[in-house]
Design a protein around this motif. Structure first.
Motif, PDB file in Angstrom:
ATOM      1  N   SER A 143       0.821  -1.200   0.000  1.00  0.00           N
ATOM      2  CA  SER A 143       0.000   0.000   0.000  1.00  0.00           C
ATOM      3  C   SER A 143       0.858   1.254   0.000  1.00  0.00           C
ATOM      4  O   SER A 143       2.084   1.202  -0.094  1.00  0.00           O
ATOM      5  N   LEU A 144       0.200   2.382   0.158  1.00  0.00           N
ATOM      6  CA  LEU A 144       0.885   3.673   0.234  1.00  0.00           C
ATOM      7  C   LEU A 144       1.021   4.145   1.676  1.00  0.00           C
ATOM      8  O   LEU A 144       1.187   5.327   1.937  1.00  0.00           O
ATOM      9  N   LEU A 145       0.960   3.206   2.616  1.00  0.00           N
ATOM     10  CA  LEU A 145       0.966   3.542   4.033  1.00  0.00           C
ATOM     11  C   LEU A 145       2.198   2.982   4.736  1.00  0.00           C
ATOM     12  O   LEU A 145       2.462   1.778   4.669  1.00  0.00           O
ATOM     13  N   TRP A 146       2.911   3.866   5.426  1.00  0.00           N
ATOM     14  CA  TRP A 146       4.041   3.484   6.266  1.00  0.00           C
ATOM     15  C   TRP A 146       3.732   3.891   7.705  1.00  0.00           C
ATOM     16  O   TRP A 146       3.035   4.883   7.942  1.00  0.00           O
ATOM     17  N   PHE A 147       4.261   3.140   8.643  1.00  0.00           N
ATOM     18  CA  PHE A 147       4.007   3.438  10.051  1.00  0.00           C
ATOM     19  C   PHE A 147       5.288   3.221  10.850  1.00  0.00           C
ATOM     20  O   PHE A 147       6.217   2.542  10.403  1.00  0.00           O
ATOM     21  N   GLN A 148       5.336   3.776  12.058  1.00  0.00           N
ATOM     22  CA  GLN A 148       6.566   3.749  12.853  1.00  0.00           C
ATOM     23  C   GLN A 148       6.458   2.953  14.149  1.00  0.00           C
ATOM     24  O   GLN A 148       7.413   2.890  14.908  1.00  0.00           O
ATOM     25  N   ARG A 184      -5.844  -4.376  -8.510  1.00  0.00           N
ATOM     26  CA  ARG A 184      -4.626  -4.289  -7.718  1.00  0.00           C
ATOM     27  C   ARG A 184      -4.929  -3.641  -6.375  1.00  0.00           C
ATOM     28  O   ARG A 184      -5.847  -2.834  -6.251  1.00  0.00           O
ATOM     29  N   PHE A 185      -4.122  -3.974  -5.378  1.00  0.00           N
ATOM     30  CA  PHE A 185      -4.340  -3.455  -4.033  1.00  0.00           C
ATOM     31  C   PHE A 185      -3.202  -2.555  -3.565  1.00  0.00           C
ATOM     32  O   PHE A 185      -2.968  -2.411  -2.367  1.00  0.00           O
ATOM     33  N   ASP A 186      -2.503  -1.923  -4.512  1.00  0.00           N
ATOM     34  CA  ASP A 186      -1.484  -0.956  -4.113  1.00  0.00           C
ATOM     35  C   ASP A 186      -2.120   0.395  -3.775  1.00  0.00           C
ATOM     36  O   ASP A 186      -1.451   1.287  -3.241  1.00  0.00           O
ATOM     37  N   ALA A 187      -3.406   0.557  -4.077  1.00  0.00           N
ATOM     38  CA  ALA A 187      -4.190   1.719  -3.682  1.00  0.00           C
ATOM     39  C   ALA A 187      -5.617   1.239  -3.432  1.00  0.00           C
ATOM     40  O   ALA A 187      -6.021   0.198  -3.962  1.00  0.00           O
ATOM     41  N   PRO A 188      -6.393   1.955  -2.632  1.00  0.00           N
ATOM     42  CA  PRO A 188      -7.751   1.491  -2.333  1.00  0.00           C
ATOM     43  C   PRO A 188      -8.614   1.384  -3.584  1.00  0.00           C
ATOM     44  O   PRO A 188      -8.499   2.187  -4.513  1.00  0.00           O
ATOM     45  N   GLN A 189      -9.492   0.380  -3.591  1.00  0.00           N
ATOM     46  CA  GLN A 189     -10.426   0.151  -4.677  1.00  0.00           C
ATOM     47  C   GLN A 189     -11.852   0.346  -4.171  1.00  0.00           C
ATOM     48  O   GLN A 189     -12.113   0.264  -2.971  1.00  0.00           O
ATOM     49  N   VAL A 190     -12.773   0.566  -5.087  1.00  0.00           N
ATOM     50  CA  VAL A 190     -14.174   0.785  -4.719  1.00  0.00           C
ATOM     51  C   VAL A 190     -15.036  -0.331  -5.285  1.00  0.00           C
ATOM     52  O   VAL A 190     -14.920  -0.684  -6.464  1.00  0.00           O
ATOM     53  N   MET A 191     -15.867  -0.902  -4.435  1.00  0.00           N
ATOM     54  CA  MET A 191     -16.885  -1.873  -4.834  1.00  0.00           C
ATOM     55  C   MET A 191     -18.238  -1.160  -4.777  1.00  0.00           C
ATOM     56  O   MET A 191     -18.626  -0.641  -3.734  1.00  0.00           O
ATOM     57  N   GLY A 192     -18.940  -1.123  -5.896  1.00  0.00           N
ATOM     58  CA  GLY A 192     -20.231  -0.459  -5.952  1.00  0.00           C
ATOM     59  C   GLY A 192     -21.370  -1.416  -5.646  1.00  0.00           C
ATOM     60  O   GLY A 192     -21.413  -2.524  -6.172  1.00  0.00           O
ATOM     61  N   ILE A 193     -22.290  -1.000  -4.797  1.00  0.00           N
ATOM     62  CA  ILE A 193     -23.419  -1.839  -4.394  1.00  0.00           C
ATOM     63  C   ILE A 193     -24.551  -1.696  -5.404  1.00  0.00           C
ATOM     64  O   ILE A 193     -25.024  -0.582  -5.677  1.00  0.00           O
ATOM     65  N   LEU A 194     -24.993  -2.826  -5.952  1.00  0.00           N
ATOM     66  CA  LEU A 194     -26.109  -2.840  -6.892  1.00  0.00           C
ATOM     67  C   LEU A 194     -27.143  -3.829  -6.369  1.00  0.00           C
ATOM     68  O   LEU A 194     -27.052  -5.039  -6.591  1.00  0.00           O
ATOM     69  N   ASN A 195     -28.131  -3.296  -5.662  1.00  0.00           N
ATOM     70  CA  ASN A 195     -29.147  -4.138  -5.046  1.00  0.00           C
ATOM     71  C   ASN A 195     -30.310  -4.383  -5.991  1.00  0.00           C
ATOM     72  O   ASN A 195     -30.902  -3.437  -6.517  1.00  0.00           O
ATOM     73  N   VAL A 196     -30.652  -5.660  -6.186  1.00  0.00           N
ATOM     74  CA  VAL A 196     -31.803  -6.036  -7.005  1.00  0.00           C
ATOM     75  C   VAL A 196     -32.884  -6.516  -6.040  1.00  0.00           C
ATOM     76  O   VAL A 196     -33.268  -7.683  -6.010  1.00  0.00           O
ATOM     77  N   THR A 197     -33.328  -5.588  -5.210  1.00  0.00           N
ATOM     78  CA  THR A 197     -34.293  -5.910  -4.157  1.00  0.00           C
ATOM     79  C   THR A 197     -35.339  -4.808  -4.090  1.00  0.00           C
ATOM     80  O   THR A 197     -35.050  -3.652  -4.432  1.00  0.00           O
ATOM     81  N   PRO A 198     -36.555  -5.126  -3.636  1.00  0.00           N
ATOM     82  CA  PRO A 198     -37.596  -4.095  -3.560  1.00  0.00           C
ATOM     83  C   PRO A 198     -37.421  -3.120  -2.411  1.00  0.00           C
ATOM     84  O   PRO A 198     -38.107  -2.100  -2.361  1.00  0.00           O
ATOM     85  N   ASP A 199     -36.507  -3.429  -1.485  1.00  0.00           N
ATOM     86  CA  ASP A 199     -36.319  -2.563  -0.310  1.00  0.00           C
ATOM     87  C   ASP A 199     -34.881  -2.072  -0.227  1.00  0.00           C
ATOM     88  O   ASP A 199     -34.304  -1.947   0.841  1.00  0.00           O
ATOM     89  N   SER A 200     -34.309  -1.762  -1.379  1.00  0.00           N
ATOM     90  CA  SER A 200     -32.909  -1.341  -1.437  1.00  0.00           C
ATOM     91  C   SER A 200     -32.683  -0.017  -0.721  1.00  0.00           C
ATOM     92  O   SER A 200     -33.483   0.912  -0.812  1.00  0.00           O
ATOM     93  N   PHE A 201     -31.535   0.067  -0.004  1.00  0.00           N
ATOM     94  CA  PHE A 201     -31.089   1.332   0.587  1.00  0.00           C
ATOM     95  C   PHE A 201     -30.875   2.384  -0.500  1.00  0.00           C
ATOM     96  O   PHE A 201     -31.136   3.556  -0.312  1.00  0.00           O
ATOM     97  N   SER A 202     -30.373   1.942  -1.663  1.00  0.00           N
ATOM     98  CA  SER A 202     -29.873   2.891  -2.645  1.00  0.00           C
ATOM     99  C   SER A 202     -30.943   3.490  -3.533  1.00  0.00           C
ATOM    100  O   SER A 202     -30.880   4.669  -3.878  1.00  0.00           O
ATOM    101  N   ASP A 203     -31.949   2.692  -3.928  1.00  0.00           N
ATOM    102  CA  ASP A 203     -32.952   3.262  -4.835  1.00  0.00           C
ATOM    103  C   ASP A 203     -34.383   2.859  -4.506  1.00  0.00           C
ATOM    104  O   ASP A 203     -35.303   3.163  -5.266  1.00  0.00           O
ATOM    105  N   GLY A 204     -34.569   2.151  -3.376  1.00  0.00           N
ATOM    106  CA  GLY A 204     -35.916   1.762  -2.992  1.00  0.00           C
ATOM    107  C   GLY A 204     -36.553   0.753  -3.911  1.00  0.00           C
ATOM    108  O   GLY A 204     -37.761   0.533  -3.882  1.00  0.00           O
TER     109      GLY A 204
END
Length: 374
Positions: A37-42, A102-122
């Motif tokens: 990653s791009l993270l170093w710690f001490q 690749r995991f050398d930087a954060p990646q995004v997973m997008g939620i696509l709900n195929v449900t009648p009670d979805s958080f994202s689009d109802g």
């Protein structure tokens, strides 16, 4: 509190990276890195637990780690060195057909709900697979690495869905996305749904029960050779939120549970290079539990696998912001995503894809600038 030298061999150790550095430049020998990653710690925070009770906690500078650990009993030395090695281990990329994540930087997973009670689009596009797939295409164009398709809600109190109905919901959407080259994961607890989704073109299984809800799911994933997301939930029954007792120490208990699930997968022939872990924010956890997990998120790097953070629109955001409704939790979702990236999360599972991708790109710009500073 016991000193390190006095810890009993049966104690259980945990390491958490601390004292993050903007850049390792000029700090030779005093920093360590989280994977590739791009993270170093001490420093490392070393915690020892025994019988559900914390018996030791101390901070160890990176340059003093080897000498400090040498004073431990042999079994604890071995575990401490294993955890440090896991933190530093390269997270191999996921090869999903012609696409590579690749995991050398954060990646995004997008939620696509195929449900009648979805958080994202109802559920406004229920019954229209093309419209749902179009939402997935838009996420891909926005920059998500993976579109996570789910046909059963796992929010508290949601109704259970028969596997045949779940397949009918997700299969046509996955087929459309996969045919266009969009990497897809299937969000399900059911082996039959996993099989149908993988046959339709999904590349990853995302299981909130970590392959425990359905007795066939472990074999399905092992035979398919696909990557899998193992999420912590306190119950593997119909309600993944069910938790009868509180946690003595939620951070370490979740770590132990995920470590055991990784071991079970390895024994079944699922390689560590195909495993992603998720501490399961909101699943049978209080607001305080969730906050503790997020603040100690770097500890889960000791599992040696890419870490997924699913904080988007979670109930905790509403609890901390005057009971904001799910569709009014963007600010909190971005704040948690940014905090996750700062502590090493390699993937963010989100509803608001374009906004989160933008946040990731800004974070990456900040890290690149810090690393190139002289």
């Amino acid at each position: 509190m016991n000193s390190i030298a006095d810890l009993p061999p049966q104690a259980r150790l945990y390491l958490r990276p601390i004292w993050f550095a903007n850049s390792p430049v000029g700090l030779d020998g005093t920093t360590a890195r989280i994977g590739n990653s791009l993270l170093w710690f001490q420093g490392y925070e070393l915690t020892a637990m025994q019988g559900g009770t914390r018996v030791h906690r101390s901070a160890i500078p990176v340059e003093a780690f080897a000498d400090t650990i040498a004073s431990l009993p042999e079994p604890l030395q071995a575990r401490a060195n294993m955890l440090a090695a896991n933190i530093a281990a390269t997270r191999p990329p996921l090869t999903l057909g012609e696409r590579t994540i690749r995991f050398d930087a954060p990646q995004v997973m997008g939620i696509l709900n195929v449900t009648p009670d979805s958080f994202s689009d109802g559920g406004k596009h229920m019954g229209d697979p093309q419209a749902i797939a179009d939402a997935g295409f838009a996420m891909s164009v926005a920059g998500v690495a993976l579109v996570d398709v789910g046909g059963e809600s796992t929010r508290p109190g949601a109704d259970k869905v028969w596997e045949g109905d779940e397949i009918a919901r997700v299969e046509p959407v996955i087929e459309r996305l996969a045919a266009s080259g969009v990497p897809v994961s299937i969000d399900t607890r059911k082996a039959a749904v996993m099989e149908a989704a993988l046959a339709a073109g999904a590349s990853v299984v995302n299981d909130v029960s970590a392959l425990l809800h359905d007795p066939r799911s472990m074999d399905v994933v092992a035979r398919a050779g696909c990557p899998v997301v193992l999420m912590h939930a306190p119950s593997t029954g119909d309600d993944p939120h069910e938790k009868r007792d509180g946690y003595a120490d939620v951070v370490t208990e979740v770590f132990d549970w995920l470590e055991a699930r990784i071991a079970a997968c390895l024994a079944a022939g699922i390689g560590l290079d195909r495993i992603i872990v998720d501490p399961g924010l909101g699943f049978g956890k209080s607001v305080q539990d969730n906050l503790a997990i997020i603040n100690n998120l770097a500890l889960y790097q000791g599992l040696g696998a890419p870490l997924l953070l699913g904080a988007s629109r979670k109930r905790m955001i509403g609890a901390l912001s005057n009971e904001a409704a799910p569709d009014a939790r963007l600010g909190g979702s971005i704040a948690l995503a940014f905090r996750g990236m700062e502590l090493g999360a390699q993937m963010l599972r989100v509803h608001d894809a374009p906004e989160t991708v933008q946040a990731v790109r800004v974070w990456r710009g900040l890290r690149d600038a810090a690393l190139s500073a002289v």
